[in-house]
Enzyme design. Structure first.
Site, mmCIF file in Angstrom:
data_model
loop_
_atom_site.group_PDB
_atom_site.id
_atom_site.type_symbol
_atom_site.label_atom_id
_atom_site.label_comp_id
_atom_site.label_asym_id
_atom_site.label_seq_id
_atom_site.Cartn_x
_atom_site.Cartn_y
_atom_site.Cartn_z
ATOM 1 N N GLY A 145 -2.550 50.773 40.206
ATOM 2 C CA GLY A 145 -3.938 51.248 40.243
ATOM 3 C C GLY A 145 -4.424 51.555 41.658
ATOM 4 O O GLY A 145 -5.514 52.095 41.833
ATOM 5 N N VAL A 181 -3.116 47.498 35.829
ATOM 6 C CA VAL A 181 -2.573 46.235 35.309
ATOM 7 C C VAL A 181 -1.317 45.796 36.076
ATOM 8 O O VAL A 181 -0.995 44.615 36.094
ATOM 9 C CB VAL A 181 -2.298 46.258 33.778
ATOM 10 C CG1 VAL A 181 -3.518 46.684 32.994
ATOM 11 C CG2 VAL A 181 -1.105 47.110 33.422
ATOM 12 N N GLY A 182 -0.633 46.740 36.733
ATOM 13 C CA GLY A 182 0.589 46.390 37.461
ATOM 14 C C GLY A 182 0.330 45.370 38.552
ATOM 15 O O GLY A 182 0.946 44.304 38.599
ATOM 16 N N GLY A 183 -0.608 45.663 39.442
ATOM 17 C CA GLY A 183 -0.925 44.735 40.521
ATOM 18 C C GLY A 183 -1.791 43.579 40.038
ATOM 19 O O GLY A 183 -1.573 42.424 40.403
ATOM 20 N N ASN A 237 -4.999 38.448 44.984
ATOM 21 C CA ASN A 237 -5.530 39.754 44.592
ATOM 22 C C ASN A 237 -6.689 40.203 45.485
ATOM 23 O O ASN A 237 -7.097 41.360 45.423
ATOM 24 C CB ASN A 237 -5.975 39.748 43.126
ATOM 25 C CG ASN A 237 -4.868 40.218 42.193
ATOM 26 O OD1 ASN A 237 -3.872 40.779 42.652
ATOM 27 N ND2 ASN A 237 -5.042 40.010 40.905
ATOM 28 N N TYR A 238 -7.242 39.274 46.292
ATOM 29 C CA TYR A 238 -8.196 39.688 47.321
ATOM 30 C C TYR A 238 -7.441 39.676 48.645
ATOM 31 O O TYR A 238 -7.749 38.943 49.568
ATOM 32 C CB TYR A 238 -9.411 38.752 47.366
ATOM 33 C CG TYR A 238 -10.301 38.845 46.148
ATOM 34 C CD1 TYR A 238 -10.281 39.979 45.332
ATOM 35 C CD2 TYR A 238 -11.172 37.823 45.805
ATOM 36 C CE1 TYR A 238 -11.087 40.079 44.218
ATOM 37 C CE2 TYR A 238 -11.989 37.916 44.685
ATOM 38 C CZ TYR A 238 -11.942 39.038 43.890
ATOM 39 O OH TYR A 238 -12.750 39.135 42.787
HETATM 40 P P1 FDA Z 1 -2.027 48.391 43.604
HETATM 41 O O1 FDA Z 1 -1.350 49.489 42.888
HETATM 42 O O2 FDA Z 1 -2.632 48.721 44.938
HETATM 43 O O3 FDA Z 1 -1.038 47.160 43.718
HETATM 44 C C1 FDA Z 1 -1.376 45.912 44.279
HETATM 45 C C2 FDA Z 1 -0.102 45.150 44.654
HETATM 46 O O4 FDA Z 1 0.735 44.988 43.507
HETATM 47 C C3 FDA Z 1 0.759 45.874 45.679
HETATM 48 O O5 FDA Z 1 1.462 44.928 46.445
HETATM 49 C C4 FDA Z 1 1.722 46.651 44.815
HETATM 50 O O6 FDA Z 1 2.915 47.032 45.474
HETATM 51 C C5 FDA Z 1 1.980 45.675 43.688
HETATM 52 N N1 FDA Z 1 2.290 46.371 42.443
HETATM 53 C C6 FDA Z 1 1.502 47.264 41.802
HETATM 54 N N2 FDA Z 1 2.105 47.683 40.685
HETATM 55 C C7 FDA Z 1 3.289 47.047 40.605
HETATM 56 C C8 FDA Z 1 4.359 47.093 39.669
HETATM 57 N N3 FDA Z 1 4.307 47.876 38.591
HETATM 58 N N4 FDA Z 1 5.444 46.337 39.898
HETATM 59 C C9 FDA Z 1 5.519 45.547 41.005
HETATM 60 N N5 FDA Z 1 4.524 45.464 41.917
HETATM 61 C C10 FDA Z 1 3.416 46.219 41.726
HETATM 62 N N6 FDA Z 1 -9.426 41.305 40.962
HETATM 63 C C11 FDA Z 1 -9.771 40.403 40.014
HETATM 64 O O7 FDA Z 1 -9.041 39.446 39.762
HETATM 65 N N7 FDA Z 1 -10.924 40.570 39.304
HETATM 66 C C12 FDA Z 1 -11.748 41.625 39.493
HETATM 67 O O8 FDA Z 1 -12.775 41.740 38.835
HETATM 68 C C13 FDA Z 1 -11.390 42.586 40.489
HETATM 69 N N8 FDA Z 1 -12.184 43.665 40.743
HETATM 70 C C14 FDA Z 1 -11.804 44.590 41.696
HETATM 71 C C15 FDA Z 1 -12.623 45.698 41.956
HETATM 72 C C16 FDA Z 1 -12.255 46.628 42.925
HETATM 73 C C17 FDA Z 1 -13.153 47.809 43.175
HETATM 74 C C18 FDA Z 1 -11.071 46.445 43.658
HETATM 75 C C19 FDA Z 1 -10.673 47.434 44.734
HETATM 76 C C20 FDA Z 1 -10.246 45.362 43.395
HETATM 77 C C21 FDA Z 1 -10.613 44.422 42.427
HETATM 78 N N9 FDA Z 1 -9.819 43.300 42.164
HETATM 79 C C22 FDA Z 1 -10.200 42.393 41.208
HETATM 80 C C23 FDA Z 1 -8.577 43.076 42.926
HETATM 81 C C24 FDA Z 1 -7.374 43.560 42.137
HETATM 82 O O9 FDA Z 1 -7.063 42.618 41.141
HETATM 83 C C25 FDA Z 1 -6.151 43.700 43.063
HETATM 84 O O10 FDA Z 1 -6.436 44.595 44.094
HETATM 85 C C26 FDA Z 1 -4.928 44.150 42.266
HETATM 86 O O11 FDA Z 1 -3.766 43.804 42.965
HETATM 87 C C27 FDA Z 1 -4.982 45.617 41.998
HETATM 88 O O12 FDA Z 1 -3.925 46.058 41.202
HETATM 89 P P2 FDA Z 1 -3.573 47.621 41.240
HETATM 90 O O13 FDA Z 1 -2.417 47.857 40.376
HETATM 91 O O14 FDA Z 1 -4.820 48.411 41.015
HETATM 92 O O15 FDA Z 1 -3.242 47.795 42.777
#
Ligand code: FDA
Length: 515
Positions: free
Chosen positions: A89, A158-160, A454-455
């Site tokens: 995401g 959901v990945g991160g 996650n933060y």
């Molecule tokens: P992204 O793609 O940036 O990945 C984050 C990390 O996970 C990276 O290290 C990445 O390499 C790794 N990763 C991603 N996909 C992977 C995969 N398929 N396999 C292996 N590794 C993978 N948190 C929370 O608990 N509650 C909340 O309500 C919120 N709200 C929120 C709002 C906003 C606006 C932001 C910017 C962030 C949040 N968060 C949050 C934090 C969020 O949970 C955290 O940033 C997650 O890691 C985001 O996951 P993404 O896949 O979107 O991020």
């Protein structure tokens, strides 16, 4: 495999050679020569701090449509000495899913986002490129009485999110997203596709809260859905200092972690102009989800928190899925389809930090926070206090890598954001939030000063991204995120990725004979 840094042309040739369906390779590859390279790169970036021309960019972005393309990407990245950053995401606070200062490839999971909900068995499979908004939507499509306890912002991937824990307004009742994961599919460093059975319980444990990026590429999660009532109630009551915000916040610390687990009330602190005299004041917004109707909530609040003065008029009953729109900040009446849109809702420059509170902060401690918000940068700051207790107390610290359970009253997210470009401006806000964090030290957890992965916050410690990282160096940040679970994470890493292929500034390092 050799790890000499190759060029991206060699990497692309390798990818064509090793992808079963080489004719379609061009559809999933973006290099700086493609006109859409920058728009694909920037599409899911949340934090504008990492979009400047000087931010290191990937040599190639791969957007796979199937797992064989992921296997080929891993093989070719290893062969040509390139690092992989996996992005689902794109919400990583420090941009680790799309920035690296060594030659790298982004594996962007955006095309792998299918969701299959089985309402009868109350389970779902969700591919890692899906967003939590899309997941909530697909669950609600099948049943009004099923939900999932993940985050608040619908565009989070959901990945991160699941691999770092993932919490939202149902955590007191159902724990974290990661607590409700029952199976997963992952591609490991050797390109093998594994499920829970074939990966074994150690690796399955590690990816539920230990950060997926250290262990492989997560393809999909199987989750247990949870029961939600047909009617939930939401409210937000904002109180300024003149309206007793300090004492209400002080009292909240004692009672919110002990409320029945159907009731979640968080506090959002910011600085506003008083409507009465136009002067600055602090506002504490009591923002709540109750898993039930108004008629049960009002007497409960009269008994437990009468000082807040909650009335029926403050409350709105709605379905669980409508409450998702409410907490995401959409206006009343917004179509549920908004949850399917993965375009980020807001894009700002920001820096955030987290803390865990074990003893209530005294009134004079709260007043010290308010003083910091009165500084210039405080205008752009928010503090979010999320109560623990309930289910969070019942789950053992070692159940999954996320260790912040019993003994925590609440978690704080400190956040400052700004809209102006430029290093000087960034440094001004970043140093403000660092000062706030120093101020908080005497009121929050110690030894370690715990933090939520996650933060993500690189100030709590980083690896040596250009060479080996010792156990001692990584434990500086690792113990803050994972406490005693850090050791087990290192053991799992040593077993599944001893060559440390999957790495970033805060990835788990393997043990090495000479450390
Ligand atoms: P992204 O793609 O940036 O990945 C984050 C990390 O996970 C990276 O290290 C990445 O390499 C790794 N990763 C991603 N996909 C992977 C995969 N398929 N396999 C292996 N590794 C993978 N948190 C929370 O608990 N509650 C909340 O309500 C919120 N709200 C929120 C709002 C906003 C606006 C932001 C910017 C962030 C949040 N968060 C949050 C934090 C969020 O949970 C955290 O940033 C997650 O890691 C985001 O996951 P993404 O896949 O979107 O991020």
């Amino acid at each position: 495999l050799a790890a000499s840094a190759g060029t991206h042309e060699e990497f692309l040739q390798c990818l064509s050679l090793h992808s079963p369906n080489s004719t379609s390779i061009s559809k999933l590859i973006y290099t700086p020569n493609n006109t859409s390279y920058l728009s694909v790169l920037n599409f899911s970036i949340q934090n504008l701090r990492f979009t400047s021309p000087s931010t290191p960019k990937p040599l190639v972005i791969v957007t796979p449509f199937d797992e064989s393309q992921i296997q080929a990407t891993i093989y070719c990245s290893k062969y040509h000495g390139m690092q992989i950053r996996v992005r689902s995401g794109g919400h990583d606070y420090e941009g680790l899913s799309y920035v690296s200062d060594v030659p790298f490839v982004i594996l962007d999971m955006i095309n792998l986002s299918s969701i299959t909900v089985d309402a009868e068995s109350k389970t779902a499979w969700v591919e890692s490129g899906a967003t939590i908004g899309q997941l909530y939507y697909r669950i609600a499509e099948k049943s009004k009485n099923l939900g999932f306890p993940a985050g608040v912002c619908p565009t989070v991937g959901v990945g991160g999110h699941f691999s770092g824990g993932g919490y939202g307004v149902m955590l007191r009742k159902y724990g974290l997203a990661a607590d409700n994961v029952i199976d997963a599919r992952i591609v490991d460093v050797n390109g093998q596709v594994l499920d829970r059975k074939s990966m074994g319980e150690d690796l399955f444990w590690a990816i539920r809260g230990g950060g997926g990026a250290s262990f492989g590429v997560i393809l999909a999660w199987k989750i247990n859905l949870v029961t939600v009532p047909s009617t939930v109630t939401v409210f937000t009551i904002a109180k300024t200092l003149d309206q007793n915000a300090t004492n209400l916040s002080h009292k909240w610390q004692h009672i919110a972690p002990k409320f029945p687990e159907d009731l979640f009330i968080r506090i959002i602190i910011n600085r506003v102009n008083s409507s009465e005299n136009g002067k600055w004041t602090i506002q504490a917004s009591f923002n709540s989800l109750y898993l039930g109707g108004i008629s049960n909530l009002i007497p409960l609040m009269q008994e437990r928190f009468p000082e807040l003065g909650l009335t029926e008029e403050d409350c709105t009953e709605m379905s669980w899925i409508e409450s998702i729109l409410y907490f995401a900040g959409f206006p009343t009446g917004e179509s549920l389809d908004a949850l399917l849109d993965r375009t980020p809702l807001t894009r700002v420059y920001f820096k955030a930090k987290s803390d865990y509170v074990k003893e209530p902060i005294p009134v004079f401690g709260l007043e010290g926070i308010w003083r910091m918000f009165y500084e210039d940068e405080g205008e752009q700051a928010v503090m979010i206090l999320s109560p623990y207790g309930g289910k969070m107390e019942e789950i053992a610290e070692s159940s999954i890598p996320f260790p912040h359970r019993k003994g925590n009253l609440y978690k704080i997210q400190h956040l400052v954001n700004w809209n102006e470009e430029g290093e000087e401006v960034s440094q001004r806000y970043i140093s403000w939030i660092r000062r706030l964090y120093s101020y908080m030290a005497s009121y929050v957890s110690r030894f370690p000063r715990a933090a939520y992965i996650n933060y993500r916050d690189l100030d709590v410690g980083v690896n040596n991204n250009k060479g080996n990282t010792s156990y001692a160096q990584a434990s500086i940040w690792g113990v803050k995120y994972f406490k005693n679970n850090f050791n087990r994470l290192v053991q799992v890493k040593t077993k599944v990725d001893p060559g440390n292929f999957f790495r970033n500034e805060q990835s788990i390092p393997p043990f090495s004979a000479w450390w």
